[in-house]
Design a protein around this motif. Structure first.
Motif, short mmCIF file in Angstrom:
data_model
loop_
_atom_site.label_atom_id
_atom_site.label_comp_id
_atom_site.label_asym_id
_atom_site.label_seq_id
_atom_site.Cartn_x
_atom_site.Cartn_y
_atom_site.Cartn_z
N ARG A 175 -139.41 -68.33 0.22
CA ARG A 175 -138.85 -68.16 1.56
C ARG A 175 -138.41 -66.72 1.79
O ARG A 175 -138.64 -66.16 2.87
CB ARG A 175 -137.68 -69.12 1.73
N GLU A 176 -137.81 -66.10 0.77
CA GLU A 176 -137.39 -64.71 0.91
C GLU A 176 -138.60 -63.79 1.07
O GLU A 176 -138.57 -62.85 1.86
CB GLU A 176 -136.56 -64.29 -0.30
N THR B 178 -143.59 -56.47 9.36
CA THR B 178 -144.76 -56.30 10.25
C THR B 178 -144.37 -55.85 11.61
O THR B 178 -143.43 -56.12 12.19
CB THR B 178 -145.53 -57.64 10.35
N MET C 120 -141.44 -64.60 2.41
CA MET C 120 -141.97 -64.80 3.76
C MET C 120 -141.12 -64.07 4.80
O MET C 120 -141.64 -63.51 5.75
CB MET C 120 -142.02 -66.30 4.09
N GLU C 121 -139.82 -64.07 4.61
CA GLU C 121 -138.93 -63.36 5.53
C GLU C 121 -139.18 -61.86 5.46
O GLU C 121 -139.18 -61.17 6.48
CB GLU C 121 -137.47 -63.67 5.22
N LYS C 122 -139.42 -61.32 4.27
CA LYS C 122 -139.69 -59.90 4.12
C LYS C 122 -140.99 -59.52 4.81
O LYS C 122 -141.08 -58.50 5.48
CB LYS C 122 -139.76 -59.51 2.64
N SER C 123 -142.03 -60.35 4.64
CA SER C 123 -143.32 -60.03 5.25
C SER C 123 -143.24 -60.15 6.78
O SER C 123 -143.91 -59.41 7.48
CB SER C 123 -144.42 -60.92 4.71
N ARG C 124 -142.42 -61.03 7.29
CA ARG C 124 -142.29 -61.18 8.73
C ARG C 124 -141.53 -60.00 9.32
O ARG C 124 -141.91 -59.46 10.36
CB ARG C 124 -141.54 -62.47 9.05
N SER C 125 -140.47 -59.54 8.67
CA SER C 125 -139.68 -58.43 9.22
C SER C 125 -140.38 -57.08 8.96
O SER C 125 -140.13 -56.14 9.66
CB SER C 125 -138.28 -58.41 8.60
#
Length: 54
Positions: free
Chosen positions: A44-45, A54, A47-52
């Motif tokens: 989950r962490e 981009t 995924m949050e890093k890759s979302r923020s």
């Protein structure tokens, strides 16, 4: 005597089924969900890093 043998077959099968059922339903000691939850947290962490990012 043959009738007694035919009555013993289901009796032995019932005893065997009872023993198998109690063995299959026993409480097993497990390590718990700690490792799985830690892996999910890391996922989950990430995924949050890759979302923020981009």
């Amino acid at each position: 005597m043959a009738a007694l043998a035919w009555l013993l077959i289901p009796l032995v099968a019932a005893i065997g089924a009872g023993l198998w059922g109690s063995w299959a339903n026993r409480n097993r000691r497990t390590a718990g969900d700690g490792t799985e939850l830690a892996g999910y947290t890391r996922f989950r962490e990430a995924m949050e890093k890759s979302r923020s990012g981009t």
